[in-house]
Design an enzyme around this catalytic site. Structure first.
Site, PDB file in Angstrom:
ATOM      1  N   GLU A   1     -18.861 -60.157 -55.868  1.00  0.00           N
ATOM      2  CA  GLU A   1     -18.808 -59.071 -56.853  1.00  0.00           C
ATOM      3  C   GLU A   1     -19.945 -59.195 -57.871  1.00  0.00           C
ATOM      4  O   GLU A   1     -19.724 -59.219 -59.085  1.00  0.00           O
ATOM      5  CB  GLU A   1     -17.426 -59.015 -57.535  1.00  0.00           C
ATOM      6  CG  GLU A   1     -16.332 -58.690 -56.544  1.00  0.00           C
ATOM      7  CD  GLU A   1     -14.969 -58.388 -57.159  1.00  0.00           C
ATOM      8  OE1 GLU A   1     -14.816 -58.464 -58.392  1.00  0.00           O
ATOM      9  OE2 GLU A   1     -14.045 -58.059 -56.380  1.00  0.00           O
TER      10      GLU A   1
ATOM     11  N   GLU B   1     -11.659 -58.886 -49.676  1.00  0.00           N
ATOM     12  CA  GLU B   1     -10.600 -58.910 -50.695  1.00  0.00           C
ATOM     13  C   GLU B   1      -9.835 -57.606 -50.577  1.00  0.00           C
ATOM     14  O   GLU B   1     -10.395 -56.528 -50.835  1.00  0.00           O
ATOM     15  CB  GLU B   1     -11.149 -59.091 -52.113  1.00  0.00           C
ATOM     16  CG  GLU B   1     -11.651 -60.506 -52.367  1.00  0.00           C
ATOM     17  CD  GLU B   1     -12.000 -60.788 -53.822  1.00  0.00           C
ATOM     18  OE1 GLU B   1     -11.387 -60.183 -54.719  1.00  0.00           O
ATOM     19  OE2 GLU B   1     -12.908 -61.609 -54.049  1.00  0.00           O
TER      20      GLU B   1
HETATM   21  O1  AHR Z   1      -8.694 -62.035 -56.197  1.00  0.00           O
HETATM   22  C1  AHR Z   1      -8.842 -62.084 -57.576  1.00  0.00           C
HETATM   23  C2  AHR Z   1     -10.218 -61.618 -58.031  1.00  0.00           C
HETATM   24  O2  AHR Z   1     -10.387 -60.276 -57.731  1.00  0.00           O
HETATM   25  C3  AHR Z   1     -11.396 -62.281 -57.374  1.00  0.00           C
HETATM   26  O3  AHR Z   1     -11.720 -63.495 -57.936  1.00  0.00           O
HETATM   27  C4  AHR Z   1     -12.484 -61.284 -57.618  1.00  0.00           C
HETATM   28  O4  AHR Z   1     -13.487 -61.329 -56.634  1.00  0.00           O
HETATM   29  C5  AHR Z   1     -11.767 -59.964 -57.634  1.00  0.00           C
HETATM   30  O5  AHR Z   1     -12.144 -59.183 -58.690  1.00  0.00           O
END
Ligand code: AHR
Length: 524
Positions: free
Chosen positions: A199, A328
């Site tokens: 990110e 994610e």
């Molecule tokens: O999964 C929790 C967080 O969500 C992660 O660290 C990040 O990449 C995302 O914003």
């Protein structure tokens, strides 16, 4: 919601009941058909990947208890969790983050003396670094999984990341290889996947797309595996919304590479199911039917999101060399009241089982481009497979879906047409059912069907050609209530039960309980 080839039009779904001779009403069957001689792409097993970040008790407590713990463990890694994860055939575990990865300095976590640090990403707690590279590699070895490490682009350097890869993978006597050997690991590790930051448009450094592609070129060129026998795929940071600016930049930069420059094999997509805006504030349990419907309608946006980002990728990469890695995904709700700030603790209900099945189905339908995905997160955090509390462990409804779907790992997609029907609650309408089919390597055909409707059972009537099927056997995951959960005291409230169907008039008919996930194999 899905390509027409996989779905019949929503026909006559309002004719919900037919009168029987006894006068009782039976639900009208939802018709489906598959031709076992047809095939699509392979559903890569890596779409069932997991994510374990140094966050809350995702690692410490959830995986790592230490060698001296009274909790049964193997070299510090808890045995109950390993056994549970082995049953999922976890293909890869993304580690050490997440946002944490861009704060992680690998040297803190190797050798006899570890450097404790404050986890500035999550909760401001002390991270002892007792669980470092060698412990992670031991863990994934114990569960039979591939390594997916995210290197630090935000606060690290290309050299630090390159050294880490050399420490892990060198098979010649370099200084870093010798250090690993001295730490007890003579054989080089295999690193199957390497993420170039996380990110980077937000917690990874608030970079512009142009700033990031500059980093991607350097990390993509200079951070490599030294283990010639184990190829490694590099995964660039991708978008986190349906905006395609970032995707354009990454794909254009990749397309324009030349000579001995960098390469990548994947680009990530992060997409959580967060209903009604940020910060997540929907309850994970104790919700009503409208809350159920709202969240599931929200999660179905994953399909159009993948379509939109894939369309950009297709322009630069029509041969689909670059994987869209949804590394994610999952439900993100309000934290459990009373849980530690920044630990992202939330309950996991039957709604999450449905949500998981719907997303896996979406990934399978996009198997030509989506060849990897990682649910967030594996243990104790967000949409977890497993909860632990000291010596106690419980499997969540989401765990059971991942277990039931194991036969779909590396199976070949078979187009399935079906009458999806509709489910409406308030102003929200979704398909009533969802379904996918695939053929495993032994030739067995598997069908997964989700009944989203929490009020009505669905009769799923499948006509099969191209493969002999006189019956279907498998499991159904249903629950007393849409927000039923498993607890340490009552761990089997939501658990799969056997289901079977026999053939009649050339059709296999199975009744799907309300709000359920069913996976069956077709038997000759
Ligand atoms: O999964 C929790 C967080 O969500 C992660 O660290 C990040 O990449 C995302 O914003």
């Amino acid at each position: 919601m899905r390509p027409l080839t996989f779905c019949l039009a929503f026909v006559s779904v309002l004719a919900l009941a037919t009168a029987t001779a006894s006068g009782a009403a039976e639900p009208a069957p939802l018709q489906a058909a598959l031709d076992g001689s047809k095939s699509g792409p392979v559903i890569d097993r890596h779409i069932f990947g997991q994510f374990a970040e140094h966050l809350g008790s995702g690692v410490y407590g959830g995986i790592w208890v230490g060698k001296d713990s009274p909790i049964p463990n193997t070299r510090g890694i808890r045995n109950d969790v390993v056994a549970a994860l082995k049953a999922l055939h976890v293909p890869d575990v993304r580690w050490p983050g997440g946002c944490y990865a861009d704060n992680y300095h690998w040297r803190d976590g190797i050798g006899p003396k570890r450097n404790a640090r404050v986890n500035t990403s999550w909760g401001g707690v002390i991270d002892s670094n007792a669980f470092g590279t060698d412990e992670y590699m031991d863990f994934i070895d114990q569960i039979g999984s591939d390594a997916y490490v995210s290197v630090n682009v935000g606060s690290g350097t290309v050299k630090e990341a390159a050294d880490w890869l050399e420490y892990m993978t060198a098979d010649q006597p370099t200084a870093l290889e010798q250090e690993r050997v001295a730490n007890g690991h003579a054989a080089p590790y295999k690193v199957a996947f390497m993420g170039i930051g996380n990110e980077s448009w937000d917690c990874g450094g608030l970079m512009t797309a142009t700033e990031y592609t500059g980093e991607m070129k350097r990390y993509g060129r200079f951070v490599n595996t030294f283990n010639a026998g184990a190829p490694m795929q590099k995964i660039a940071v991708g978008p986190g919304t349906d905006d395609t600016t970032w995707t354009e930049a990454v794909m254009k930069t990749w397309k324009e590479r030349r000579g001995w420059s960098f390469d990548i094999q994947g680009m990530s997509l992060h997409s959580y199911t967060v209903y009604d805006g940020w910060p997540p504030h929907q309850p994970a349990a104790g919700f009503d039917e409208q809350g159920y419907a709202n969240v599931l309608a929200e999660t179905l946006k994953m399909g159009p999101l993948i379509d939109k980002q894939s369309a950009v990728m297709d322009r630069y990469d029509p041969d689909k060399k670059i994987t869209l890695v949804v590394d994610e995904w999952g439900a993100w709700y309000a934290p459990t009241p009373g849980s530690k700030p920044g630990f992202l603790v939330q309950q996991n209900s039957q709604r999450d089982a449905i949500l998981a099945a719907l997303n896996i189905d979406i990934f399978a339908r996009h198997a030509d481009r989506v060849r990897m995905a990682n649910i967030a997160q594996m243990i104790n955090v967000l949409q977890a497979m497993i909860f632990t509390d000291g010596p106690k462990m419980v499997l969540t409804p989401t765990y059971h879906v991942f277990r039931m779907y194991v036969p779909f790992q590396d199976a070949t997609f078979i187009p399935l047409t079906f009458d999806a029907g509709t489910y409406t609650k308030g102003s929200v309408t979704t398909p009533r059912i969802d379904a996918i089919a695939a053929k495993d390597k032994s030739g067995k055909v598997w069908v997964a069907v989700t009944n989203i409707d929490p009020d009505r059972p669905a009769v799923f009537s499948l006509s099969v050609t191209g493969v002999k099927a006189t019956k279907a056997v498998g499991q159904t995951l249903a629950a007393p209530k849409i927000d039923s959960v498993n607890t340490f005291d009552q761990p089997n409230t939501v658990a799969p039960r056997p289901v079977s169907a026999t053939s009649s008039h050339g059709k296999l008919t199975v009744t799907l309980p309300p709000a359920s996930v069913t996976v069956v194999s077709l038997e000759p």
